[in-house]
Motif scaffolding. Structure first.
Motif, short mmCIF file in Angstrom:
data_model
loop_
_atom_site.label_atom_id
_atom_site.label_comp_id
_atom_site.label_asym_id
_atom_site.label_seq_id
_atom_site.Cartn_x
_atom_site.Cartn_y
_atom_site.Cartn_z
N ILE A 139 -1.01 1.32 7.62
CA ILE A 139 -1.09 0.11 6.77
C ILE A 139 -2.51 -0.46 6.81
N GLY A 187 -1.11 -7.35 4.65
CA GLY A 187 -0.42 -6.20 5.24
C GLY A 187 0.42 -6.67 6.40
N VAL A 231 3.52 -5.06 9.45
CA VAL A 231 4.24 -3.90 9.98
C VAL A 231 5.38 -4.32 10.89
N GLY A 285 6.10 -0.62 6.95
CA GLY A 285 5.01 -1.54 6.68
C GLY A 285 4.94 -1.88 5.20
N GLN A 286 4.17 -2.88 4.88
CA GLN A 286 4.02 -3.30 3.49
C GLN A 286 2.61 -3.83 3.28
N LEU A 287 2.16 -3.78 2.03
CA LEU A 287 0.89 -4.40 1.71
C LEU A 287 0.86 -4.80 0.24
#
Lengths: 74, 268
Positions: B224, B179, B181, B186-188
């Motif tokens: 996230i 993960g 941010v 954000g991304q995971l």
């Protein structure tokens, strides 16, 4: 030729989320990035039709180009 | 007893049983769940997860690399869910710039070790959880300790460190929940051993994230981190996760969530 361009996160600010762009034949991924004034230093991954690509790749009619910023904070 | 006839056991009773049998409370909770009873502090987990899955969680180990905006929220969720063993790594102490987003940081504990505070807070939230706290970078003690974990969670704050962590998890054969941010974004993803997606994602361009210009907001980190905790729990109890094959991108400014297919085919 028409190419669908999708932008993500802060790259959408003052630009767009998704747009069909009418481009010259043999136009490259890097040309689109520069035309949209996306700083190369903020660039994360770039997908061409769902596959990771490079600025040198040549676009074709009907392609989808997705441009992401680099996100690495925690 | 609840309306389905299950016995619900209060913490005080669990603690007394552990003291009288000279064992740790986690073992008592495991025995209770095996008998069909439910420790009362997990009662709201049950139905969303089964008693068998709760039992499974108590017998698993998760490593969390980084105790910052992401890591502390992740650890909080894992402890409340009843993950049996949590190992946390972070070399840092709390500083004033952490206060906008880092759970458990406050003006009174500035200068204290993040992993020490973690240890104290987990003991208050769920004393059945055993914690290994390591006040150093994860690289100093990866190896055997990584191989003991069922899942590792990436809560680091730099891209090169994340790539090194992905390599270490692959070498140890342990799934990694990634993960990251920056600002409102954000991304995971979930990285199974053999999956090189993170290198593909980060590897081709520069190595500096947008968080350096956009900052890190508390709710982005919390969202996230919560999603990473959910993915870790799914891996631990054997539920399906679509993020083995996809990246999830979250944009809290226009409230969008998008899932992008990974392009490598080498996922185990």
């Amino acid at each position: 030729m028409l190419v669908k361009v999708k932008l993500f996160a802060n790259f959408r600010k003052n630009r767009f989320k998704e747009k069909e762009m009418d481009l010259e034949d043999n136009c490259t991924v890097g040309w689109v990035i520069d035309y949209l004034k996306i700083p190369r230093k903020e660039l994360g991954v770039v997908f061409l039709n769902g596959l990771s690509t490079t600025p040198e790749a040549i676009l074709h009619a009907g392609d989808t180009l997705s441009i992401f910023p680099m996100v690495g904070g925690g | 007893m609840n309306d389905t006839g299950e016995k619900q056991v209060k913490w005080q009773e669990i603690k007394s049983m552990a003291d009288s049998r000279n064992t740790d409370p986690r073992e008592i909770e495991i025995s209770l769940l095996k008998e069909g009873s439910i420790p009362l502090h997990y009662v709201r987990n049950i139905k969303a997860i089964s008693k068998e899955e709760q039992l499974q969680l108590l017998q698993t180990r998760v490593g969390v690399c980084g105790c910052g905006g992401l890591g502390l929220n992740i650890i909080n969720h894992l402890a409340r869910m009843g993950v049996g063993h949590i190992t946390v790594w972070d070399p840092d102490i709390f500083s004033e710039s952490n206060l906008n987003r880092q759970l458990w940081s406050n003006f009174s504990n500035l200068g204290e070790s993040k992993v020490d505070v973690c240890l104290e807070e987990i003991a208050k939230i769920n004393p059945a959880v055993t914690v290994t706290s390591i006040q150093s970078r994860w690289e100093d003690s990866a190896g055997d300790l990584f191989r003991q974990q069922n899942v590792i969670v990436d809560a680091l704050d730099s891209i090169p460190a994340r790539l090194d962590l992905a390599d270490a998890c692959a070498a140890a054969g342990v799934p990694l929940v990634h993960g990251a941010v920056g600002g409102w974004y954000g991304q995971l993803t979930v990285i199974m051993p053999g999956d090189r997606c993170l290198h593909d994602w980060y590897g081709k361009f520069v190595q500096q994230g947008i968080e350096n210009v956009l900052g890190t907001l508390p709710f982005t980190a919390a969202v996230i981190a919560s999603m990473q905790a959910a993915e870790a729990i799914k891996l631990l109890i054997g539920r399906e996760s679509v993020l083995k094959d996809e990246f999830c991108l979250v944009d809290l400014l226009d409230l969008s969530l998008e899932r992008i297919k990974k392009c490598n085919n080498d996922v185990t």
